[in-house]
Design a protein around this motif. Structure first.
Motif, PDB file in Angstrom:
ATOM      1  N   ARG A 103       0.838  -1.209   0.000  1.00 50.30           N
ATOM      2  CA  ARG A 103       0.000   0.000   0.000  1.00 50.30           C
ATOM      3  C   ARG A 103       0.870   1.255   0.000  1.00 50.30           C
ATOM      4  O   ARG A 103       0.489   2.289  -0.536  1.00 50.30           O
ATOM      5  CB  ARG A 103      -0.896  -0.014   1.252  1.00 50.30           C
ATOM      6  N   ASP A 145      16.470  13.358   3.082  1.00 52.88           N
ATOM      7  CA  ASP A 145      15.497  13.041   4.125  1.00 52.88           C
ATOM      8  C   ASP A 145      16.152  13.220   5.495  1.00 52.88           C
ATOM      9  O   ASP A 145      17.380  13.125   5.620  1.00 52.88           O
ATOM     10  CB  ASP A 145      15.047  11.580   4.020  1.00 52.88           C
ATOM     11  N   MET A 146      15.332  13.442   6.512  1.00 52.81           N
ATOM     12  CA  MET A 146      15.888  13.521   7.863  1.00 52.81           C
ATOM     13  C   MET A 146      15.578  12.220   8.601  1.00 52.81           C
ATOM     14  O   MET A 146      14.449  11.756   8.600  1.00 52.81           O
ATOM     15  CB  MET A 146      15.292  14.715   8.617  1.00 52.81           C
ATOM     16  N   GLN A 184      11.995  18.500  11.187  1.00 53.02           N
ATOM     17  CA  GLN A 184      10.913  17.749  11.850  1.00 53.02           C
ATOM     18  C   GLN A 184      10.346  18.569  13.012  1.00 53.02           C
ATOM     19  O   GLN A 184      11.077  18.972  13.911  1.00 53.02           O
ATOM     20  CB  GLN A 184      11.476  16.429  12.398  1.00 53.02           C
ATOM     21  N   ARG A 238      11.798  20.943   3.502  1.00 53.62           N
ATOM     22  CA  ARG A 238      10.546  20.190   3.608  1.00 53.62           C
ATOM     23  C   ARG A 238      10.236  20.108   5.103  1.00 53.62           C
ATOM     24  O   ARG A 238      11.098  19.703   5.890  1.00 53.62           O
ATOM     25  CB  ARG A 238      10.717  18.770   3.047  1.00 53.62           C
ATOM     26  N   LYS A 242       6.402  16.249  10.436  1.00 57.31           N
ATOM     27  CA  LYS A 242       6.283  16.133  11.898  1.00 57.31           C
ATOM     28  C   LYS A 242       7.430  15.312  12.481  1.00 57.31           C
ATOM     29  O   LYS A 242       7.912  15.581  13.570  1.00 57.31           O
ATOM     30  CB  LYS A 242       4.947  15.479  12.250  1.00 57.31           C
ATOM     31  N   GLY A 243       7.863  14.287  11.733  1.00 60.39           N
ATOM     32  CA  GLY A 243       8.937  13.420  12.234  1.00 60.39           C
ATOM     33  C   GLY A 243       8.408  12.010  12.454  1.00 60.39           C
ATOM     34  O   GLY A 243       7.326  11.838  13.036  1.00 60.39           O
ATOM     35  N   ALA A 246       4.870  19.118   4.174  1.00 61.60           N
ATOM     36  CA  ALA A 246       4.680  17.667   4.026  1.00 61.60           C
ATOM     37  C   ALA A 246       3.870  17.121   5.193  1.00 61.60           C
ATOM     38  O   ALA A 246       4.387  16.933   6.295  1.00 61.60           O
ATOM     39  CB  ALA A 246       6.040  16.975   3.947  1.00 61.60           C
ATOM     40  N   ASP A 291      -2.167  15.887   7.474  1.00 63.23           N
ATOM     41  CA  ASP A 291      -3.045  16.432   8.506  1.00 63.23           C
ATOM     42  C   ASP A 291      -3.896  17.538   7.875  1.00 63.23           C
ATOM     43  O   ASP A 291      -3.411  18.646   7.607  1.00 63.23           O
ATOM     44  CB  ASP A 291      -2.153  16.979   9.641  1.00 63.23           C
ATOM     45  N   MET A 345       2.954  14.696   0.067  1.00 64.58           N
ATOM     46  CA  MET A 345       2.335  13.581   0.795  1.00 64.58           C
ATOM     47  C   MET A 345       2.965  12.267   0.364  1.00 64.58           C
ATOM     48  O   MET A 345       3.594  12.191  -0.693  1.00 64.58           O
ATOM     49  CB  MET A 345       0.833  13.545   0.516  1.00 64.58           C
ATOM     50  N   TYR A 386       5.612  11.469  -2.539  1.00 66.98           N
ATOM     51  CA  TYR A 386       6.857  10.762  -2.195  1.00 66.98           C
ATOM     52  C   TYR A 386       6.644   9.293  -2.555  1.00 66.98           C
ATOM     53  O   TYR A 386       5.828   8.613  -1.939  1.00 66.98           O
ATOM     54  CB  TYR A 386       7.088  10.956  -0.710  1.00 66.98           C
ATOM     55  N   ARG A 421       5.365   3.521   8.820  1.00 67.79           N
ATOM     56  CA  ARG A 421       3.995   3.851   8.387  1.00 67.79           C
ATOM     57  C   ARG A 421       2.970   3.144   9.273  1.00 67.79           C
ATOM     58  O   ARG A 421       1.917   3.699   9.579  1.00 67.79           O
ATOM     59  CB  ARG A 421       3.766   3.450   6.916  1.00 67.79           C
ATOM     60  N   GLU A 465       2.575   4.914  12.649  1.00 62.49           N
ATOM     61  CA  GLU A 465       1.950   6.234  12.621  1.00 62.49           C
ATOM     62  C   GLU A 465       0.450   6.211  12.861  1.00 62.49           C
ATOM     63  O   GLU A 465      -0.140   7.221  13.200  1.00 62.49           O
ATOM     64  CB  GLU A 465       2.194   6.881  11.243  1.00 62.49           C
TER      65      GLU A 465
HETATM   66  C1  LIG Z   1       6.477  13.835   1.630  1.00 58.94           C
HETATM   67  C2  LIG Z   1       6.851  13.412   3.004  1.00 58.94           C
HETATM   68  C3  LIG Z   1       8.178  13.240   3.326  1.00 58.94           C
HETATM   69  C4  LIG Z   1       8.552  12.880   4.603  1.00 58.94           C
HETATM   70  N1  LIG Z   1       9.879  12.830   4.943  1.00 58.94           N
HETATM   71  C5  LIG Z   1      10.223  12.572   6.213  1.00 58.94           C
HETATM   72  C6  LIG Z   1      11.584  12.660   6.638  1.00 58.94           C
HETATM   73  O1  LIG Z   1      12.493  12.961   5.868  1.00 58.94           O
HETATM   74  N2  LIG Z   1      11.855  12.383   7.935  1.00 58.94           N
HETATM   75  C7  LIG Z   1      10.883  12.056   8.838  1.00 58.94           C
HETATM   76  O2  LIG Z   1      11.192  11.845  10.013  1.00 58.94           O
HETATM   77  N3  LIG Z   1       9.598  11.949   8.455  1.00 58.94           N
HETATM   78  C8  LIG Z   1       9.244  12.207   7.179  1.00 58.94           C
HETATM   79  N4  LIG Z   1       7.932  12.132   6.817  1.00 58.94           N
HETATM   80  C9  LIG Z   1       6.938  11.489   7.718  1.00 58.94           C
HETATM   81  C10 LIG Z   1       6.339  12.478   8.683  1.00 58.94           C
HETATM   82  O3  LIG Z   1       7.309  12.913   9.593  1.00 58.94           O
HETATM   83  C11 LIG Z   1       5.176  11.841   9.455  1.00 58.94           C
HETATM   84  O4  LIG Z   1       5.650  10.748  10.169  1.00 58.94           O
HETATM   85  C12 LIG Z   1       4.034  11.390   8.573  1.00 58.94           C
HETATM   86  O5  LIG Z   1       3.823  12.267   7.526  1.00 58.94           O
HETATM   87  C13 LIG Z   1       2.724  11.321   9.380  1.00 58.94           C
HETATM   88  O6  LIG Z   1       2.430  12.555   9.914  1.00 58.94           O
HETATM   89  P1  LIG Z   1       1.321  13.565   9.361  1.00 58.94           P
HETATM   90  O7  LIG Z   1       1.950  14.879   9.172  1.00 58.94           O
HETATM   91  O8  LIG Z   1       0.675  13.018   8.155  1.00 58.94           O
HETATM   92  O9  LIG Z   1       0.306  13.735  10.556  1.00 58.94           O
HETATM   93  P2  LIG Z   1      -0.499  12.651  11.437  1.00 58.94           P
HETATM   94  O10 LIG Z   1      -1.128  13.454  12.518  1.00 58.94           O
HETATM   95  O11 LIG Z   1       0.386  11.546  11.810  1.00 58.94           O
HETATM   96  O12 LIG Z   1      -1.581  12.137  10.437  1.00 58.94           O
HETATM   97  C14 LIG Z   1      -2.625  12.953   9.919  1.00 58.94           C
HETATM   98  C15 LIG Z   1      -3.584  12.064   9.148  1.00 58.94           C
HETATM   99  O13 LIG Z   1      -2.907  11.493   8.012  1.00 58.94           O
HETATM  100  C16 LIG Z   1      -3.280  10.147   7.809  1.00 58.94           C
HETATM  101  N5  LIG Z   1      -2.081   9.312   8.003  1.00 58.94           N
HETATM  102  C17 LIG Z   1      -0.870   9.711   8.480  1.00 58.94           C
HETATM  103  N6  LIG Z   1       0.000   8.686   8.494  1.00 58.94           N
HETATM  104  C18 LIG Z   1      -0.672   7.614   8.029  1.00 58.94           C
HETATM  105  C19 LIG Z   1      -0.321   6.264   7.799  1.00 58.94           C
HETATM  106  N7  LIG Z   1       0.914   5.828   8.057  1.00 58.94           N
HETATM  107  N8  LIG Z   1      -1.256   5.409   7.318  1.00 58.94           N
HETATM  108  C20 LIG Z   1      -2.508   5.864   7.024  1.00 58.94           C
HETATM  109  N9  LIG Z   1      -2.898   7.139   7.217  1.00 58.94           N
HETATM  110  C21 LIG Z   1      -2.002   7.999   7.711  1.00 58.94           C
HETATM  111  C22 LIG Z   1      -4.353   9.861   8.798  1.00 58.94           C
HETATM  112  O14 LIG Z   1      -5.583  10.153   8.185  1.00 58.94           O
HETATM  113  C23 LIG Z   1      -4.057  10.829   9.915  1.00 58.94           C
HETATM  114  O15 LIG Z   1      -5.198  11.140  10.684  1.00 58.94           O
HETATM  115  C24 LIG Z   1       7.541  12.570   5.566  1.00 58.94           C
HETATM  116  C25 LIG Z   1       6.208  12.762   5.244  1.00 58.94           C
HETATM  117  C26 LIG Z   1       5.850  13.183   3.991  1.00 58.94           C
HETATM  118  C27 LIG Z   1       4.412  13.416   3.705  1.00 58.94           C
END
Ligand SMILES: Cc1cc2nc3c(=O)[nH]c(=O)nc-3n(C[C@H](O)[C@H](O)[C@H](O)COP(=O)(O)OP(=O)(O)OC[C@H]3O[C@@H](n4cnc5c(N)ncnc54)[C@H](O)[C@@H]3O)c2cc1C
Length: 283
Positions: A10, A109-110, A139, A160, A163-164, A201, A204, A229, A251, A265, A268
């Protein structure tokens, strides 16, 4: 089938470039920009690091030949950061040089907090020689990011904001998600107002709506930033933003080393964890 592999499918576009290429083409056709990630991290020997470096060089050439609208994202521990800082730097430089040849862009990436400072240092070192074509990630769960973002804005770094995704102790990262979100909101506003083509990125929806309103109120046009996203997450929201005329970059990870990415993933979102547990106990 292995339950993890089932879930991984997925979140990843496939195990080969051929599979990823088709996913990228489909996304491009629907108006999405892409960043391709060749899955890999925590490399411990030079052979693996050089293989990863060469795969990215090949990838950048393929992106160019096939006319894909995509840049690349890579991790420093994939380029040998655990082996030696200078060695890792040399590998990254080779990838960045290829990106420059093809007018493309490399996002570093971090990773987990033990790499934050080293990642920033390597990024800055590359920037000194190649000031374009490279960006980094900040992050919002880290306390230090408040300072890092100020420095990044002052120096016009391409950032970028996410959240981390790693498990961090409370002495360096906000343990409460509300604080992570609050920090994200503050930093996103700073980046939108003064940053150099920032990438917001997140999936939310509340934060995305805040970013949209803030950009509108401050006359920040839709071509001055992009939303980003992850492949396979909130496709509905991805489509909606495109329809509204925003730039959205997906991504797209591919490769055989999908386990750590998939675990992040799964962690999360508790629904993903329940899915795994249900299927394990069903056997
Ligand atoms: C383009 C991109 C690049 C990234 N690069 C990095 C990086 O370099 N280093 C790093 O530490 N992190 C990275 N991340 C991951 C990021 O730090 C978060 O862990 C991840 O995006 C989930 O957080 P959120 O902002 O979506 O908010 P959240 O509050 O976690 O999620 C908000 C909503 O998004 C949906 N969602 C989020 N995650 C999932 C999931 N796994 N499965 C299904 N639905 C989900 C749900 O509907 C959730 O309610 C990246 C994320 C993106 C989008």
């Amino acid at each position: 089938m292995n339950i993890f592999l089932f879930l991984a499918r997925r979140f990843i576009a496939g195990e080969t470039f051929e599979q990823a290429k088709e996913a990228v083409k489909r996304l491009n056709d629907r108006g999405f920009l892409v960043t391709i990630d060749i899955l890999g991290e925590s490399v411990t020997n030079k052979e693996q690091a050089e293989k990863a470096r060469d795969s990215y060089i090949e990838l950048l050439k393929n992106i160019n030949t096939l006319g894909l609208n995509s840049n690349v994202s890579l991790k420093l521990t994939q380029m040998g950061l655990d082996i030696d800082d200078s060695y890792c730097y040399e590998n990254v430089v080779k990838v960045v040089k290829t990106a420059i040849e093809h007018k493309n862009f490399v996002r570093i990436d971090m990773e987990g907090s033990r790499y934050t400072q080293k990642t920033i240092d390597t990024f800055k070192k590359v920037l000194r020689v190649y000031p374009q074509n490279i960006g980094m990630v900040i992050q919002s769960y880290l306390y230090r990011s408040k300072e890092d973002i100020i420095c990044a804005i002052e120096n016009r770094h391409r950032i970028r904001l996410c959240k981390g995704a790693y498990k961090e102790p409370p002495d360096i990262a906000f343990p409460d998600k509300r604080d992570v979100n609050k920090n994200y909101e503050e930093m996103a506003k700073k980046l939108l107002l003064k940053g150099n083509y920032p990438a917001i990125a997140t999936h939310d929806e509340r934060l995305i709506n805040i970013a949209k309103s803030y950009a509108k109120e401050n006359n920040i046009s839709k071509d001055r930033f992009e939303f980003q996203m992850l492949y396979g997450i909130r496709r509905d929201l991805q489509e909606r933003l495109i329809t509204e005329g925003y730039r959205v970059r997906i991504y797209v990870p591919y490769g055989t080393y999908w386990m750590p990415y998939t675990i992040r993933r799964i962690r999360e979102r508790k629904e993903n964890l329940w899915f795994v547990l249900r299927n394990i106990f069903r056997r």
